[in-house]
Design a protein around this motif. Structure first.
Motif, short mmCIF file in Angstrom:
data_model
loop_
_atom_site.label_atom_id
_atom_site.label_comp_id
_atom_site.label_asym_id
_atom_site.label_seq_id
_atom_site.Cartn_x
_atom_site.Cartn_y
_atom_site.Cartn_z
N ARG A 34 2.49 5.22 5.73
CA ARG A 34 1.86 4.36 4.72
C ARG A 34 0.98 3.35 5.42
N GLN A 35 -0.08 3.01 4.78
CA GLN A 35 -0.99 2.00 5.30
C GLN A 35 -0.59 0.65 4.72
N PRO A 36 -0.84 -0.45 5.44
CA PRO A 36 -0.56 -1.77 4.86
C PRO A 36 -1.34 -1.94 3.57
N GLY A 37 -0.69 -2.53 2.59
CA GLY A 37 -1.34 -2.74 1.31
C GLY A 37 -1.08 -1.62 0.32
N ASP A 38 -0.40 -0.53 0.78
CA ASP A 38 -0.03 0.51 -0.16
C ASP A 38 0.95 -0.08 -1.16
N CYS A 39 1.19 0.64 -2.23
CA CYS A 39 2.05 0.10 -3.27
C CYS A 39 3.46 -0.12 -2.75
N SER A 40 4.13 -1.10 -3.31
CA SER A 40 5.48 -1.42 -2.92
C SER A 40 6.44 -0.38 -3.46
N GLY A 79 4.23 -2.49 -16.44
CA GLY A 79 3.59 -3.78 -16.68
C GLY A 79 3.65 -4.70 -15.48
N GLN A 80 4.69 -4.55 -14.68
CA GLN A 80 4.86 -5.41 -13.52
C GLN A 80 4.10 -4.91 -12.29
N ALA A 81 3.72 -3.65 -12.28
CA ALA A 81 3.10 -3.05 -11.09
C ALA A 81 1.84 -3.78 -10.62
N PRO A 82 0.88 -4.13 -11.50
CA PRO A 82 -0.31 -4.83 -10.99
C PRO A 82 0.02 -6.19 -10.36
N LEU A 83 0.93 -6.92 -10.97
CA LEU A 83 1.34 -8.21 -10.43
C LEU A 83 1.98 -8.03 -9.06
N MET A 84 2.87 -7.05 -8.94
CA MET A 84 3.55 -6.82 -7.67
C MET A 84 2.56 -6.36 -6.60
N ARG A 85 1.60 -5.56 -7.01
CA ARG A 85 0.58 -5.11 -6.04
C ARG A 85 -0.23 -6.29 -5.53
N ASP A 86 -0.65 -7.17 -6.45
CA ASP A 86 -1.41 -8.35 -6.04
C ASP A 86 -0.60 -9.23 -5.09
N LYS A 87 0.67 -9.42 -5.42
CA LYS A 87 1.53 -10.26 -4.57
C LYS A 87 1.76 -9.60 -3.21
N ALA A 88 1.92 -8.27 -3.20
CA ALA A 88 2.11 -7.56 -1.93
C ALA A 88 0.86 -7.64 -1.07
N LYS A 89 -0.32 -7.53 -1.69
CA LYS A 89 -1.57 -7.65 -0.93
C LYS A 89 -1.72 -9.06 -0.37
N ALA A 90 -1.40 -10.07 -1.17
CA ALA A 90 -1.49 -11.46 -0.69
C ALA A 90 -0.50 -11.69 0.45
N GLN A 91 0.69 -11.16 0.32
CA GLN A 91 1.69 -11.31 1.36
C GLN A 91 1.23 -10.62 2.65
N GLN A 92 0.66 -9.43 2.53
CA GLN A 92 0.17 -8.71 3.70
C GLN A 92 -0.94 -9.50 4.39
N LYS A 93 -1.82 -10.11 3.60
CA LYS A 93 -2.92 -10.90 4.17
C LYS A 93 -2.37 -12.09 4.95
N VAL A 94 -1.39 -12.78 4.38
CA VAL A 94 -0.81 -13.94 5.07
C VAL A 94 -0.12 -13.48 6.36
N GLU A 95 0.59 -12.36 6.31
CA GLU A 95 1.24 -11.85 7.52
C GLU A 95 0.20 -11.52 8.59
N ASP A 96 -0.90 -10.88 8.18
CA ASP A 96 -1.98 -10.56 9.13
C ASP A 96 -2.58 -11.83 9.71
N ASP A 97 -2.83 -12.83 8.85
CA ASP A 97 -3.40 -14.09 9.32
C ASP A 97 -2.46 -14.78 10.32
N LEU A 98 -1.17 -14.70 10.06
CA LEU A 98 -0.20 -15.32 10.95
C LEU A 98 -0.18 -14.60 12.31
N ARG A 99 -0.26 -13.27 12.29
CA ARG A 99 -0.32 -12.52 13.55
C ARG A 99 -1.61 -12.85 14.32
N LYS A 100 -2.72 -12.94 13.60
CA LYS A 100 -3.99 -13.28 14.26
C LYS A 100 -3.95 -14.69 14.84
#
Length: 174
Positions: A34-40, A79-100
């Motif tokens: 799986r690639q980062p940002g794929d569905c949870s 109904g919850q899937a889009p919200l969870m996807r957005d939150k997962a993408k935001a979480q992935q971005k913060v994790e990437d920013d922290l690693r950088k």
């Protein structure tokens, strides 16, 4: 000049075919890495629909949901899937920013702390969204199904949780 026997050519072709087949097979496997940002996992369950003959979270297995209940669980998860996807993408971005930031020459504890707090907030929001969905699903269940679920719960509570020592016996003293 050396003679190459047909037997050696056949072995070479078989080995070359095998060497080419392995990476092509791996590339053709859509369920592989799986690639980062794929569905949870929750989105995957909602998208796949049924799991083991029943729909939704694993704790619903064996509860024999009615068709109407399965439809309502699907609506909640879908109904919850889009919200969870957005939150997962935001979480992935913060994790990437922290690693950088950790590798950046302008690292500062203040920036790392802010990103850590943002990551914690994101994780908390996802956990609350899951809890809300679990509560909505619990409200769909009949009293008998809730009783079945409650009877299973004590066995689940005996499992150790997290990384700490909760639920575990301490090591023997030396």
């Amino acid at each position: 000049m050396t003679n190459i026997s047909p037997r050696h050519i056949k072995r070479f072709l078989a080995a070359a075919g095998l060497v080419l087949a392995i990476p092509l097979t791996a590339a053709a496997n859509p369920g592989g890495h799986r690639q980062p940002g794929d569905c949870s996992g929750m989105e995957a369950r909602a998208a796949l629909g049924k799991r083991g003959g029943e729909m939704g979270p694993h704790y619903l297995r064996g509860l024999n949901l009615s068709e109407a209940q399965r439809d309502k669980v699907f609506e909640i998860m879908h109904g919850q899937a889009p919200l969870m996807r957005d939150k997962a993408k935001a979480q992935q971005k913060v994790e990437d920013d922290l690693r950088k930031l950790a590798a950046a020459p302008d690292y500062s504890d203040a920036k790392a702390r802010a990103l850590g707090e943002a990551l914690g907030k994101s994780v908390a929001e996802m956990a609350l969204a899951r809890a809300k969905a679990d509560r909505q699903i619990l409200e769909i269940l009949t009293p008998e199904q809730r009783l079945q679920l409650a009877e299973r719960k004590p066995a689940d509570d005996a499992l150790p949780r997290g990384r700490g020592g909760e639920g575990r016996t301490p090591p023997p003293a030396r």
